[in-house]
Write an enzyme that holds these catalytic residues in place. Structure first.
Site, PDB file in Angstrom:
ATOM      1  N   TYR A  73       0.846  -1.188   0.000  1.00 12.18           N
ATOM      2  CA  TYR A  73       0.000   0.000   0.000  1.00 12.18           C
ATOM      3  C   TYR A  73       0.886   1.244   0.000  1.00 12.18           C
ATOM      4  O   TYR A  73       1.865   1.321   0.758  1.00 12.18           O
ATOM      5  CB  TYR A  73      -0.898   0.017   1.239  1.00 12.18           C
ATOM      6  CG  TYR A  73      -1.930  -1.081   1.285  1.00 12.18           C
ATOM      7  CD1 TYR A  73      -2.958  -1.141   0.343  1.00 12.18           C
ATOM      8  CD2 TYR A  73      -1.896  -2.065   2.269  1.00 12.18           C
ATOM      9  CE1 TYR A  73      -3.918  -2.150   0.388  1.00 12.18           C
ATOM     10  CE2 TYR A  73      -2.854  -3.066   2.328  1.00 12.18           C
ATOM     11  CZ  TYR A  73      -3.861  -3.102   1.385  1.00 12.18           C
ATOM     12  OH  TYR A  73      -4.811  -4.105   1.430  1.00 12.18           O
ATOM     13  N   PHE A  84      -1.884  -7.296   1.278  1.00 15.90           N
ATOM     14  CA  PHE A  84      -3.275  -7.007   1.632  1.00 15.90           C
ATOM     15  C   PHE A  84      -3.481  -6.604   3.090  1.00 15.90           C
ATOM     16  O   PHE A  84      -4.536  -6.075   3.434  1.00 15.90           O
ATOM     17  CB  PHE A  84      -4.202  -8.185   1.291  1.00 15.90           C
ATOM     18  CG  PHE A  84      -4.302  -8.468  -0.175  1.00 15.90           C
ATOM     19  CD1 PHE A  84      -5.093  -7.682  -0.999  1.00 15.90           C
ATOM     20  CD2 PHE A  84      -3.582  -9.516  -0.747  1.00 15.90           C
ATOM     21  CE1 PHE A  84      -5.169  -7.932  -2.362  1.00 15.90           C
ATOM     22  CE2 PHE A  84      -3.660  -9.774  -2.114  1.00 15.90           C
ATOM     23  CZ  PHE A  84      -4.452  -8.978  -2.914  1.00 15.90           C
ATOM     24  N   HIS A 198      -9.118  -9.377  -9.383  1.00 15.57           N
ATOM     25  CA  HIS A 198      -8.549  -8.789  -8.170  1.00 15.57           C
ATOM     26  C   HIS A 198      -9.668  -8.306  -7.264  1.00 15.57           C
ATOM     27  O   HIS A 198     -10.694  -7.815  -7.749  1.00 15.57           O
ATOM     28  CB  HIS A 198      -7.629  -7.628  -8.559  1.00 15.57           C
ATOM     29  CG  HIS A 198      -6.718  -7.201  -7.458  1.00 15.57           C
ATOM     30  ND1 HIS A 198      -7.109  -6.316  -6.478  1.00 15.57           N
ATOM     31  CD2 HIS A 198      -5.432  -7.538  -7.176  1.00 15.57           C
ATOM     32  CE1 HIS A 198      -6.102  -6.135  -5.638  1.00 15.57           C
ATOM     33  NE2 HIS A 198      -5.083  -6.865  -6.039  1.00 15.57           N
TER      34      HIS A 198
END
Length: 258
Positions: A73, A84, A198
């Site tokens: 991220y 994730f 995704h």
């Protein structure tokens, strides 16, 4: 100043990589990352000591499931070194909570496991789920900004070596980027390969293998299929939702589908 070297990688994974550390590709990655450290260390996500957190939390001998992400991220305070995953103190109702995790939680609800209490996936990693990004660093605010620094050669060697060395692994390949690694995995025997779109944003619905069916009426079933495969091969299933706190501390299930 932080120095990037092979010693940052846990010993078991270094052994899997073999002579990779003698290759020009490794030298290129080292050189490029050290240049980034010298110029923009404060903008690198996650902090360099967490680049190989996925490998540290999930030793080679314990890997049962592999979930491939793209890169960390790039928003402030999110990257942990696990694909994730985000810190547990970010509320599920927060605008910071990524859409990918929101949709993963929806899938878990639809498959009967319940909703994620937080976005912190450390419990998965500790049970043998390797949460591996295909680039292990990114510049703050710039998605895929480190994709060409040389991470590809390292991650490809890890994926190929892992598939060849360990039978009966489950691979969750969500989206085109993860699925580009398919030839590395298919070259090895005895692997369960699960593919879908995704889980982030609207793309979650947009392929012939959607992560969620339109309207979130059904999921791709990957979490259930993974556990069925593990049990079939005499391995313990993954506890995908390790706790479900009261609705006063987490987002009510119904709001996940708004």
């Amino acid at each position: 100043m932080y120095s990037f070297s092979a010693a940052d990688i846990p010993e078991d994974w270094r052994a899997l990589l073999g002579d990779y550390f003698e290759s020009p590709e490794w030298q290129i990655l080292q050189t490029n990352l050290r240049a980034e450290f010298n110029t923009e260390l404060e903008k690198i996500c996650p902090e360099p000591q967490y680049f190989f957190k996925a490998l540290t939390l999930t030793p080679l001998t314990k890997v049962k499931v592999v979930i491939l992400g793209q890169d960390p991220y790039h928003s402030p305070g999110l990257a942990q070194g696990l694909a994730f995953s985000i810190p547990s103190n970010i509320p599920t109702s927060s605008r910071q909570f990524p859409s990918s995790l929101r949709n993963i939680s929806k899938a878990l609800v639809l498959e009967g496991f319940g909703t994620l209490p937080t976005g912190d996936l450390h419990p998965w990693a500790e049970q043998g789920v390797l949460l591996l990004n295909t680039a292990l660093s990114v510049k703050l605010g710039e998605a895929a900004s480190h994709a060409n620094l040389g991470w590809k050669s390292l991650i490809d060697r890890l994926i190929s070596g892992l598939a060849q060395q360990k039978l009966s692994l489950v691979w969750m390949l969500w989206g085109g980027h993860a699925q580009s690694k398919l030839p590395l995995i298919e070259a090895a025997p005895g692997q369960l390969i699960l593919q879908s779109s995704h889980p982030s944003g609207l793309g979650v619905y947009k392929t012939d293998r959607p992560f969620l069916e339109p309207g979130a009426k059904a999921s791709c079933g990957h979490f259930t299929k993974a556990n069925e495969w593990l049990v079939k091969h005499q391995k313990s299933p993954i506890c995908w939702v390790t706790s479900n706190k009261s609705t006063s501390s987490v987002t009510p299930q119904a709001t996940l589908f708004n």
